[in-house]
Structure formats: structure tokens, C-alpha cells
Design a protein around this motif. Sequence first.
Motif, PDB file in Angstrom:
ATOM      1  N   ASP A 191      -3.537   0.764  -3.604  1.00 12.83           N
ATOM      2  CA  ASP A 191      -3.119  -0.630  -3.453  1.00 12.83           C
ATOM      3  C   ASP A 191      -2.321  -0.990  -4.705  1.00 12.83           C
ATOM      4  O   ASP A 191      -2.877  -1.058  -5.800  1.00 12.83           O
ATOM      5  CB  ASP A 191      -4.337  -1.536  -3.294  1.00 12.83           C
ATOM      6  N   ASN A 219       0.824  -1.203   0.000  1.00 14.80           N
ATOM      7  CA  ASN A 219       0.000   0.000   0.000  1.00 14.80           C
ATOM      8  C   ASN A 219       0.861   1.258   0.000  1.00 14.80           C
ATOM      9  O   ASN A 219       1.909   1.312   0.661  1.00 14.80           O
ATOM     10  CB  ASN A 219      -0.926   0.038   1.221  1.00 14.80           C
ATOM     11  N   LYS A 252      -4.303   7.182  -0.994  1.00 13.05           N
ATOM     12  CA  LYS A 252      -4.066   5.768  -0.728  1.00 13.05           C
ATOM     13  C   LYS A 252      -4.273   4.907  -1.968  1.00 13.05           C
ATOM     14  O   LYS A 252      -5.279   5.022  -2.667  1.00 13.05           O
ATOM     15  CB  LYS A 252      -4.992   5.295   0.388  1.00 13.05           C
TER      16      LYS A 252
END
Length: 206
Positions: free
Chosen positions: A124, A83, A122
Amino acid sequence: MKNIILAILALLVAQHCAVYAQETKELNELVVIAGKKKHKKLLGTGMRISSGAASFTPDKTGYEVGSIIKTKHPFEIEEIRFNVLSNSIEGAILGVEIYSIENGFTKRLPNPLLTEIPNGKKQDICIVPERRIILEPGEYFVAIRFVDCSENSKRNCSQEKKNYKELEKMQFPLYIKNSYIRNGCNEELEKCRINIGLKVKGIEYK
């Protein structure tokens, strides 16, 4: 006529040999592993540090941090995930390196697995190898390396270095677990107590 027939036969033999050599080269890269297989995740996270973050800035090219993983059976890597909490560095490129650490640090990849990290909050990140990576039973260090970024980001960093809050940066969640870290490509890897929660998914063969 006889010379023409001999020339044609010679050409056919040469083509056959070339095809055979090509097939042999491809077969040499084939890896066959006997036994049962199952999909599995190798986790190298540890305990998350609340509000903790590791940061890359444009002047940290070559910086490495990662996770330690252990395999008890042959393991084929399908994907590597981690992440990113935020990124404001233009053209940021990260690379995954894999080291065998049982008898010193030995690289397992001819070249790092590269991925460009877009600007944003954020994210992934998932890296899928283009070619098969099979790890034999043992202990490995899977590292994220800050490979490069835009010249504009590097220039801004040198001008604004005194004001850390205004620096472009890439941030990762921070976890407590033994790992390794390096401040540049020419530095030695040093043991530390933190990592960035990297996960490895693949197929385990028994």
C-alpha cells in the motif's frame, strides 16, 4: 563619531528592510480559505477487474496511467494512495502528476511527487505532499508516472525482452473506469477505459 552613528543607523535600516522582505515573501505563499472544512476521500477506482493487472517494465520509462477525480469545492490534498501487487524492478521510482483537464491538459505541480517502490509483493503506497496542494473546483487527472529505475534493470530488460515471463516488472490492480494513459513523456495522453484504483484524501472547504 557622527559618521559612525550614521553608519550604524544605515546598517539597522538595511537589516530591517531585509527582514521585512523575507516576511513579505513568506506571507505571499500563505493561502487562507474561508468556510467549513471536512476530511474527504476522492475515489477514482471504478469496478475491479478480477485477476487483471497493469504492468510497468524497465523499458516503459515515462509511461503514465491514473484516475480522474472531480472537486465541487476547494480541496487540499493530504495524501495520495494506490496499491502495488508486486515489484521486481530495482530502484523503481514513481511520480505523481496532477493535470487540470477542463481546458486541455495543464500541469498543476512544478515537479512530480516522487516515491521509490521497494521490491516485494503487495504494498500500500502512500505519498504525502511536502507543500500544500489546493485544487479549485473542477476535473483533474491524477497520474502515476514511471520515472526511472536502475541501469541494471534496464540492461536486463533489453537482454530478456523476448521472454516476457522473465522480465522484471511492477504490477498494479486494474479497474474499469474512464481515464487517460500515455506510453511515454513525448506521447499524447489518450482516453482509455482502465485505471489503477488511485485514491486521493484531503480536506474539502465549503
